[in-house]
Design a protein around this motif. Structure first.
Motif, PDB file in Angstrom:
ATOM      1  N   ALA A   1      43.144  13.097  53.761  1.00  0.00           N
ATOM      2  CA  ALA A   1      43.333  14.161  54.744  1.00  0.00           C
ATOM      3  C   ALA A   1      44.807  14.519  54.861  1.00  0.00           C
ATOM      4  O   ALA A   1      45.688  13.660  54.741  1.00  0.00           O
TER       5      ALA A   1
ATOM      6  N   GLN B   1      40.747  17.601  50.977  1.00  0.00           N
ATOM      7  CA  GLN B   1      40.753  17.062  52.331  1.00  0.00           C
ATOM      8  C   GLN B   1      40.010  15.732  52.429  1.00  0.00           C
ATOM      9  O   GLN B   1      40.373  14.872  53.236  1.00  0.00           O
TER      10      GLN B   1
ATOM     11  N   PRO C   1      37.035  21.162  56.703  1.00  0.00           N
ATOM     12  CA  PRO C   1      37.802  21.953  55.728  1.00  0.00           C
ATOM     13  C   PRO C   1      37.456  23.433  55.768  1.00  0.00           C
ATOM     14  O   PRO C   1      38.313  24.285  55.528  1.00  0.00           O
TER      15      PRO C   1
END
Length: 244
Positions: free
Chosen positions: A202, A198, A11
């Motif tokens: 995801a 995330q 991320p």
């Protein structure tokens, strides 16, 4: 040419790439290899700064960390600013919140990686022949343990999620209040807040390709069920402001 060193699934790296791409800043990308690439990363990192990616090398100068690189992108690039001067304190607070959430997330993901052979295979360097990947999968465990030690992962991951992640996501929900952006328009506050999600689920492969094993370790079904509105907001933000 300026070069960005990062981890494709990270991320932190995605925050950086989003800011660079938003401002249409040209750069080369180099994938960092945990453990193996550490000596070179230490050599590139400015003295007194903990070696970590993302790291941008631009005109011989090193810019460490997603926030610093995003500010550099704003200096170099074009397009709508991501850091309006009047809103910098608010943006900084969301960056601090994002860092806390992602630190807990990293510990959770590393623990899951240690239990997932498929994710271990997917985390190996792409240049390795297919026949060797399964054999060498356990070596990925060494890299995962190294990351946990390096970043001082919390021992009680469930407590970290309960104490840091859930309250922060609740605050994000309240701050948005059904709006598209945290500020009056799209800004880095939205990017850094969106990337907190995330590890809840995801983002689609069209934006950030992940193998199925890696996608599984970057997922939390309980949090996804608790915050579907935030995931919908994140996905909408990608659709509007991030090129596939």
């Amino acid at each position: 040419m300026r070069t960005l060193h990062g981890l494709s699934y990270s991320p932190w790296t995605e925050k950086t790439r989003w800011a660079l791409d938003h401002h249409r800043v040209a750069y080369r990308y180099r994938e960092h290899l945990p453990l193996i690439g550490e000596p070179l990363l230490r050599w590139r990192t400015p003295r007194g700064v903990r070696p970590a990616v993302p790291l941008l090398i631009d005109e011989g100068e090193a810019f460490p960390g997603s926030f610093v690189i995003a500010r550099r992108a704003e200096e170099l690039g074009q397009g709508e600013p991501l850091f309006p001067a009047a809103d910098l304190p608010v943006i900084q607070r969301w960056e601090d919140d994002s860092e806390q959430v992602l630190s807990a997330a990293r510990a959770k993901v590393v623990a899951a990686l240690l239990e997932s052979r498929q994710a271990q295979v997917e985390s190996l360097p792409a240049f390795l022949p297919a026949g060797l990947r399964s054999v060498l999968a356990p070596s990925a465990r060494l890299g995962a343990r190294f990351v946990a030690r390096k970043h001082q992962a919390p021992v009680d991951i469930a407590a970290a999620v309960h104490e840091k992640v859930i309250p922060t996501l609740e605050r994000l929900r309240e701050a948005l209040g059904g709006r598209d952006y945290l500020l009056s328009r799209f800004s880095y506050a939205d990017i850094t807040a969106a990337l907190m999600l995330q590890f809840v689920r995801a983002v689609d492969d069209g934006y950030l390709p992940l193998g199925p094993g890696t996608r599984a370790v970057w997922s939390d079904a309980a949090l996804a069920a608790r915050f579907p509105d935030l995931l919908e907001w994140r996905d909408g933000l990608y659709a509007k402001h991030r090129r596939p």
